[in-house]
Design a protein around this motif. Structure first.
Motif, mmCIF file in Angstrom:
data_model
loop_
_atom_site.group_PDB
_atom_site.id
_atom_site.type_symbol
_atom_site.label_atom_id
_atom_site.label_comp_id
_atom_site.label_asym_id
_atom_site.label_seq_id
_atom_site.Cartn_x
_atom_site.Cartn_y
_atom_site.Cartn_z
ATOM 1 N N GLN A 1 0.901 -1.220 -0.101
ATOM 2 C CA GLN A 1 0.023 0.074 0.057
ATOM 3 C C GLN A 1 0.802 1.173 0.009
ATOM 4 O O GLN A 1 0.555 2.384 -0.683
ATOM 5 C CB GLN A 1 -0.902 -0.142 1.441
ATOM 6 N N ILE A 2 2.023 1.196 0.793
ATOM 7 C CA ILE A 2 2.855 2.512 0.717
ATOM 8 C C ILE A 2 3.307 2.470 -0.609
ATOM 9 O O ILE A 2 3.444 3.815 -1.088
ATOM 10 C CB ILE A 2 3.948 2.142 1.810
ATOM 11 N N ALA A 3 3.896 1.436 -1.104
ATOM 12 C CA ALA A 3 4.411 1.676 -2.630
ATOM 13 C C ALA A 3 3.481 1.937 -3.812
ATOM 14 O O ALA A 3 3.860 2.964 -4.603
ATOM 15 C CB ALA A 3 5.096 0.284 -3.016
ATOM 16 N N LYS A 4 2.282 1.650 -3.626
ATOM 17 C CA LYS A 4 1.343 2.116 -4.674
ATOM 18 C C LYS A 4 0.888 3.565 -4.390
ATOM 19 O O LYS A 4 0.987 4.340 -5.220
ATOM 20 C CB LYS A 4 0.011 1.264 -4.536
ATOM 21 N N ALA A 5 1.015 3.881 -3.208
ATOM 22 C CA ALA A 5 0.599 5.300 -2.827
ATOM 23 C C ALA A 5 1.769 6.291 -3.272
ATOM 24 O O ALA A 5 1.587 7.305 -3.514
ATOM 25 C CB ALA A 5 0.455 5.556 -1.157
ATOM 26 N N ASP A 6 3.004 5.786 -3.333
ATOM 27 C CA ASP A 6 4.021 6.592 -3.933
ATOM 28 C C ASP A 6 4.424 6.479 -5.378
ATOM 29 O O ASP A 6 5.151 6.713 -5.672
ATOM 30 C CB ASP A 6 5.444 6.022 -3.027
#
Ligand SMILES: NC(=O)c1ccc[n+]([C@@H]2O[C@H](COP(=O)([O-])OP(=O)(O)OC[C@H]3O[C@@H](n4cnc5c(N)ncnc54)[C@H](OP(=O)(O)O)[C@@H]3O)[C@@H](O)[C@H]2O)c1
Length: 343
Positions: A176-181
Motif C-alpha cells: 500500500q505504501i509503494a502504490k501510494a508513492d
C-alpha cells in the motif's frame, strides 16, 4: 472475589524444524490470580490481556541457546513473550491508570503483574479501530513497513518493486505504501485468497511463488529497482538477478529458512557489477526516529479505511500453539493475533 484461573502458554521444549503444538508450546491452566487482593509493590501494575501478537521471528527464539536467530532463546518453563495490548485493572504506578490500554512486551497469559514499565506505551482512544490492530497494522509489523520504507527503500515514483510474502502483516503495508508513492508493484504469496487480497490492494502483478517460478515473473515484468525481502532463499536469489543498476534490497526477514536450512544464494556477482545496496532493517532500531511520525500517520488512515488490513484471529490461548505453527507454514491469512477480549 475468589482467585480466577490464569491460563498461560509456556515454552516447553526447544524446537528443531517446525514448532510442535503440545511439545514446543503447552497450554497451562494450573495458575490462579486474585484480581482484587494480589499484592502490588510500588510501581507495579496488574493487567488483563486484550490482544497478543504472533510473529514469525518468535520461531528463532524457540531454538536452543547458541542456535537462535532473532534474540535470546525463550526460557524453558516460562510463558512465551511477545507484543501485547493489555488493560490496566489495578495500578501502583502513577503513569498507568485503571482502564487504560497499554502496549508492550508481555506474557502469553490472561493476566499478569508488570514491574518494569519503562518501554510500555499508553495507547490513545482507538476511534473505532479494534485494539488488536495495535499489535498489527498499528504495532510492530506496521512500524516495520513504515520504518523500512523510509530508511532503506529510497523509492522514486515510476520505479518497480518486488515484495515477497506480500499478503502478510508487513508485506501488505509495503504494497500500500509503494502504490501510494507511485511504484509498480510485483507481489508474491502462497495461496489464491492471498493473491486476491493483493489485487484488492492495487498490486500490479501478483503470483503464487509455490506454483510459479519467481525468476520467470521478474524477467517478464521487471527489471526491478527495489526488492523488499521478507522471505530470503529463492526469492532473494531471483531478485538479485533481476535488479537494475543501483537497485536496493530491503532485507526484512527470511521466513523460508526459519524452520529449515537456508537455501543457497548464487547471484552474488551482480551485487558488485550493479552496485546494489543490501540493507537490513530491524524495527526496534528506529523507534526514536520514526515512532511519533508513525503514530501521527497510520492510526487516522486506518480509522478512515485508507489503509486496509486483514487479521487472522483466534479467541483463546488454547489455540495459540496451533496458530504459531500455522503462521510458520503460511496457513494464516493476515496478521496472526490472539484476541482474548474486545475491551
Ligand atoms: N526486520 C524486522 O524488524 C521485522 C519485523 C517484523 C517482521 N519481520 C519479518 O517480515 C516477514 C513477514 O512477517 P509478517 O509478520 O508479515 O508475517 P506474515 O506474512 O503475516 O506470516 C508469515 C507468512 O510467511 C509466509 N511463508 C511461510 N513460509 C514461506 C516460505 N518458505 N517462503 C516465503 N514465504 C513463506 C506465509 O505466507 P505465504 O502463504 O505467502 O507463503 C506466512 O503466512 C517475516 O520474515 C518476519 O520475520 C521482520
Amino acid at each position: 472475589m475468589a482467585p480466577v484461573r490464569n491460563t498461560r502458554v509456556l515454552f516447553n521444549e526447544y524446537a528443531e524444524g517446525y514448532p510442535i503444538p503440545g511439545k514446543t508450546l503447552v497450554v497451562d491452566k494450573s495458575e490462579t490470580i486474585d484480581l482484587e487482593g494480589a499484592p502490588l509493590k510500588n510501581g507495579q501494575v496488574l493487567v488483563k490481556t486484550i490482544a497478543i501478537s504472533v510473529d514469525p521471528y518468535q520461531r528463532g527464539r524457540m531454538s536452543e541457546p547458541g542456535k537462535t536467530t532473532s534474540g535470546d532463546a525463550y526460557e524453558l518453563g516460562k510463558p512465551l513473550v511477545n507484543y501485547v495490548v493489555v488493560k490496566v485493572i489495578r495500578s501502583e504506578n502513577p503513569d498507568f491508570a485503571p482502564g487504560q490500554h497499554v502496549y508492550g512486551m508481555g506474557d502469553f497469559s490472561e493476566y499478569q503483574i508488570l514491574t518494569d514499565l519503562s518501554t510500555w506505551k499508553v495507547l490513545p482512544e482507538t476511534r473505532g479501530t479494534p485494539w488488536s490492530a495495535y499489535v498489527g497494522v498499528l504495532g510492530m509489523p506496521g512500524q516495520t513497513a513504515f520504518y523500512g520504507w523510509k530508511e532503506a527503500a529510497h523509492a522514486k515514483k515510476g520505479e518497480t518493486i518486488y515484495i515477497s510474502t506480500a499478503a502478510g502483516a508487513v508485506g501488505s503495508m509495503v504494497v500500500q505504501i509503494a502504490k501510494a508513492d507511485g511504484l509498480k508493484v510485483i507481489a508474491s504469496a502462497g495461496t489464491e485468497s492471498k493473491l486476491q487480497f493483493l489485487r484488492e490492494l492495487g498490486a500490479d502483478v501478483v503470483f503464487n511463488y509455490k506454483t510459479t517460478n519467481v525468476e520467470d515473473v521478474l524477467k517478464e515484468h521487471g527489471p526491478i529497482d527495489i526488492y523488499w525481502d521478507n522471505a530470503g532463499g529463492k526469492s532473494l536469489d531471483a531478485a538479485l538477478a533481476n535488479l537494475n543498476t543501483f537497485g536496493r534490497v530491503v532485507k526484512i526477514g527470511s521466513i523460508s529458512s526459519y524452520n529449515s536450512k537456508p537455501e543457497p544464494i548464487y547471484n552474488t556477482e551482480t551485487i558488485l557489477w550493479k552496485r546494489i545496496i543490501i540493507r537490513g532493517v530491524l524495527v526496534f532500531d528506529h523507534h526514536e526516529q520514526y515512532l511519533d511520525e508513525f503514530y501521527a500517520t497510520f492510526p487516522p488512515k486506518v480509522a478512515k479505511g485508507e489503509i486496509k488490513y486483514v487479521e487472522h484471529v483466534v479467541r483463546s490461548l488454547d489455540e495459540t500453539p496451533q496458530l504459531v505453527l500455522d503462521q510458520q507454514k503460511g496457513n494464516n491469512t493476515g496478521k496472526a493475533v490472539i484476541v482474548l477480549a474486545d475491551e
